[in-house]
Scaffold this motif. Structure first.
Motif, PDB file in Angstrom:
ATOM      1  N   ASP A 131      42.251  50.109  33.000  1.00 18.06           N
ATOM      2  CA  ASP A 131      41.567  50.260  34.285  1.00 18.06           C
ATOM      3  C   ASP A 131      42.052  51.574  34.905  1.00 18.06           C
ATOM      4  O   ASP A 131      43.104  51.622  35.548  1.00 18.06           O
ATOM      5  CB  ASP A 131      41.871  49.074  35.195  1.00 18.06           C
ATOM      6  CG  ASP A 131      41.103  49.138  36.512  1.00 18.06           C
ATOM      7  OD1 ASP A 131      40.419  50.159  36.761  1.00 18.06           O
ATOM      8  OD2 ASP A 131      41.194  48.174  37.295  1.00 18.06           O
ATOM      9  N   ALA A 170      41.789  40.253  34.485  1.00 15.09           N
ATOM     10  CA  ALA A 170      40.346  40.033  34.616  1.00 15.09           C
ATOM     11  C   ALA A 170      39.597  41.353  34.687  1.00 15.09           C
ATOM     12  O   ALA A 170      38.489  41.478  34.149  1.00 15.09           O
ATOM     13  CB  ALA A 170      40.065  39.196  35.858  1.00 15.09           C
ATOM     14  N   ALA A 171      40.193  42.355  35.322  1.00 14.53           N
ATOM     15  CA  ALA A 171      39.532  43.656  35.466  1.00 14.53           C
ATOM     16  C   ALA A 171      39.296  44.331  34.127  1.00 14.53           C
ATOM     17  O   ALA A 171      38.384  45.153  33.996  1.00 14.53           O
ATOM     18  CB  ALA A 171      40.358  44.557  36.379  1.00 14.53           C
ATOM     19  N   ILE A 172      40.104  44.004  33.132  1.00 15.30           N
ATOM     20  CA  ILE A 172      39.933  44.618  31.806  1.00 15.30           C
ATOM     21  C   ILE A 172      39.378  43.615  30.789  1.00 15.30           C
ATOM     22  O   ILE A 172      39.362  43.890  29.585  1.00 15.30           O
ATOM     23  CB  ILE A 172      41.250  45.244  31.296  1.00 15.30           C
ATOM     24  CG1 ILE A 172      42.358  44.204  31.147  1.00 15.30           C
ATOM     25  CG2 ILE A 172      41.685  46.366  32.219  1.00 15.30           C
ATOM     26  CD1 ILE A 172      43.640  44.749  30.512  1.00 15.30           C
ATOM     27  N   GLY A 173      38.940  42.454  31.289  1.00 15.73           N
ATOM     28  CA  GLY A 173      38.299  41.476  30.419  1.00 15.73           C
ATOM     29  C   GLY A 173      39.226  40.801  29.427  1.00 15.73           C
ATOM     30  O   GLY A 173      38.797  40.444  28.321  1.00 15.73           O
ATOM     31  N   ARG A 174      40.481  40.577  29.822  1.00 19.44           N
ATOM     32  CA  ARG A 174      41.462  39.959  28.920  1.00 19.44           C
ATOM     33  C   ARG A 174      42.079  38.735  29.585  1.00 19.44           C
ATOM     34  O   ARG A 174      42.051  38.582  30.805  1.00 19.44           O
ATOM     35  CB  ARG A 174      42.560  40.979  28.562  1.00 19.44           C
ATOM     36  CG  ARG A 174      42.052  42.282  27.941  1.00 19.44           C
ATOM     37  CD  ARG A 174      41.758  42.174  26.487  1.00 19.44           C
ATOM     38  NE  ARG A 174      42.977  42.123  25.691  1.00 19.44           N
ATOM     39  CZ  ARG A 174      43.600  43.210  25.204  1.00 19.44           C
ATOM     40  NH1 ARG A 174      43.110  44.419  25.454  1.00 19.44           N
ATOM     41  NH2 ARG A 174      44.688  43.099  24.464  1.00 19.44           N
ATOM     42  N   GLU A 175      42.697  37.893  28.767  1.00 17.06           N
ATOM     43  CA  GLU A 175      43.389  36.710  29.254  1.00 17.06           C
ATOM     44  C   GLU A 175      44.875  37.004  29.397  1.00 17.06           C
ATOM     45  O   GLU A 175      45.472  37.687  28.553  1.00 17.06           O
ATOM     46  CB  GLU A 175      43.185  35.536  28.296  1.00 17.06           C
ATOM     47  CG  GLU A 175      41.733  35.102  28.148  1.00 17.06           C
ATOM     48  CD  GLU A 175      41.176  34.504  29.425  1.00 17.06           C
ATOM     49  OE1 GLU A 175      41.981  33.917  30.199  1.00 17.06           O
ATOM     50  OE2 GLU A 175      39.961  34.610  29.651  1.00 17.06           O
ATOM     51  N   CYS A 190      49.712  45.390  31.525  1.00 18.76           N
ATOM     52  CA  CYS A 190      49.085  44.621  32.600  1.00 18.76           C
ATOM     53  C   CYS A 190      50.217  44.005  33.417  1.00 18.76           C
ATOM     54  O   CYS A 190      50.651  42.879  33.144  1.00 18.76           O
ATOM     55  CB  CYS A 190      48.149  43.552  32.043  1.00 18.76           C
ATOM     56  SG  CYS A 190      47.297  42.597  33.327  1.00 18.76           S
ATOM     57  N   GLN A 193      35.753  54.214  26.788  1.00 15.75           N
ATOM     58  CA  GLN A 193      35.316  52.963  27.403  1.00 15.75           C
ATOM     59  C   GLN A 193      34.561  53.204  28.711  1.00 15.75           C
ATOM     60  O   GLN A 193      33.966  52.284  29.260  1.00 15.75           O
ATOM     61  CB  GLN A 193      36.522  52.053  27.661  1.00 15.75           C
ATOM     62  CG  GLN A 193      37.284  51.669  26.384  1.00 15.75           C
ATOM     63  CD  GLN A 193      36.399  50.977  25.381  1.00 15.75           C
ATOM     64  OE1 GLN A 193      35.947  51.568  24.401  1.00 15.75           O
ATOM     65  NE2 GLN A 193      36.130  49.693  25.614  1.00 15.75           N
ATOM     66  N   GLY A 210      33.157  47.461  22.037  1.00 15.18           N
ATOM     67  CA  GLY A 210      32.925  46.227  22.769  1.00 15.18           C
ATOM     68  C   GLY A 210      31.720  46.327  23.683  1.00 15.18           C
ATOM     69  O   GLY A 210      30.879  47.216  23.560  1.00 15.18           O
ATOM     70  N   ASP A 211      31.651  45.402  24.618  1.00 10.93           N
ATOM     71  CA  ASP A 211      30.508  45.324  25.518  1.00 10.93           C
ATOM     72  C   ASP A 211      30.560  46.420  26.578  1.00 10.93           C
ATOM     73  O   ASP A 211      31.606  47.008  26.837  1.00 10.93           O
ATOM     74  CB  ASP A 211      30.476  43.954  26.194  1.00 10.93           C
ATOM     75  CG  ASP A 211      30.282  42.822  25.200  1.00 10.93           C
ATOM     76  OD1 ASP A 211      29.654  43.068  24.149  1.00 10.93           O
ATOM     77  OD2 ASP A 211      30.759  41.707  25.473  1.00 10.93           O
ATOM     78  N   GLY A 212      29.416  46.662  27.198  1.00  8.76           N
ATOM     79  CA  GLY A 212      29.341  47.643  28.274  1.00  8.76           C
ATOM     80  C   GLY A 212      28.528  48.853  27.864  1.00  8.76           C
ATOM     81  O   GLY A 212      28.263  49.080  26.685  1.00  8.76           O
TER      82      GLY A 212
END
Length: 307
Positions: A288, A246-251, A233, A11, A43-45
């Motif tokens: 992260d 938020a830092a790992i793009g999750r809810e 988390c 990642q 995923g994105d990035g």
């Protein structure tokens, strides 16, 4: 309950980043540092700085750590010939003084194979079975004896079966949610059966199938370690949990439902549900890799309650 650190460097992580995480995990008295074996971001990035090779990474870490165990979840069976992999893992085991574990899977991410020109064959579970037979057979062959294997996909003739690992038996991990083949492979070849991202209820059922498969082979069901991989988390308060999510793009709510998220107390309670389902080891997926305070919080306020 044994808590281990699991990373996903495809990642976006350099060797130096992984070294910092592994050394921090060792200092914080985690039992093991594991990494994935992938060559393409999911995923994105942009995935910068680009992929690192799992076994080259672990060879480096073997020389730059002293206690922590090192391994893969899971080495892709499509990436390396089994005879070559047996040599590589045995060598890293020697470099580490006997601290290596091998998680081996069939390989599944077709896009990364296309991106780097790696063949992506069919019948990967059948190939995995032969790979496990070859690797364990090479390691178990006595010094001075020869190893032969005549399979559908792999053939070895008059192999000296060297080098030998430092450990009398390198732990082999087999995992997945397949209802029949995977438990049978674990029962025959593995020291540990691992489940990725499953609920306590799903885990209980899969562990029971693997126990039954082991007992059918005349092997005690408790001879295997049963483990889970779960995203972590954890925060000292709601705001810190939200920032880490938020830092790992999750809810947050999704993480609480499907992983180990929330306050230390919430996470300890959920780990207890996995313990009741039969799990004895959890690999904490840390996404992260710059947040070393996260590892410290888990060690101080979660791991300390489980030792």
């Amino acid at each position: 309950m044994d808590l281990r650190i699991f990373t996903e460097p495809q990642q976006g992580a350099s060797y130096d980043t992984l070294l910092r995480v592994a050394q921090a995990a060792e200092q914080l008295d985690y039992n093991a540092f594991f990494r994935s074996d992938h060559y393409l971001r999911m995923g994105d990035g942009d995935g910068l700085p680009g992929p690192t090779d799992a076994w080259i990474t672990l060879a480096g870490l073997a020389r730059e750590t002293s206690r922590i165990r090192l391994g893969t979840l899971m080495t892709a069976g499509t990436f390396r010939l089994p005879g070559v992999l047996a040599i590589q893992v045995a060598q890293v085991d020697a470099m580490s003084g006997g601290r290596v574990e091998l998680g081996l899977g069939a390989g599944w991410f077709a896009q990364e194979h296309a991106a780097y020109g790696i063949p992506f064959p069919g019948h990967r579970i059948d190939r995995l079975e032969e790979q496990l037979a070859v690797i364990t057979g090479l390691w178990e062959t006595k010094v001075g004896e020869r190893f032969d294997f005549a399979g559908t996909y792999y053939q070895l003739t008059d192999s000296p079966a060297l080098p030998k690992p430092v450990q009398q038996r390198i732990p082999v991990l087999v995992g997945g949610t397949g209802p029949t083949r995977t438990p049978a492979l674990a029962a025959r070849y593995a020291s540990e059966f691992n489940l990725p991202f499953t609920s306590p209820e799903q885990s209980r059922e899969a562990f029971a199938r693997t126990r039954a498969a082991a007992e059918e082979r005349g092997r005690p069901g408790d001879d295997l370690v049963y483990s889970n991989v779960l995203v972590a988390c954890v925060g000292s308060d709601d705001a810190q949990v939200a920032r880490r999510a938020a830092a790992i793009g999750r809810e947050v709510e999704e993480l609480k439902a499907n992983g180990l998220a929330g306050s230390p107390a919430e996470v300890v309670e959920k780990i207890g549900r996995y313990r009741e389902a039969g799990s004895r080891r959890i690999y904490l997926q840390i996404l992260d890799l710059d947040d070393l305070d996260h590892l410290e919080l888990i060690a101080d306020q979660v791991k300390s309650q489980l030792d």
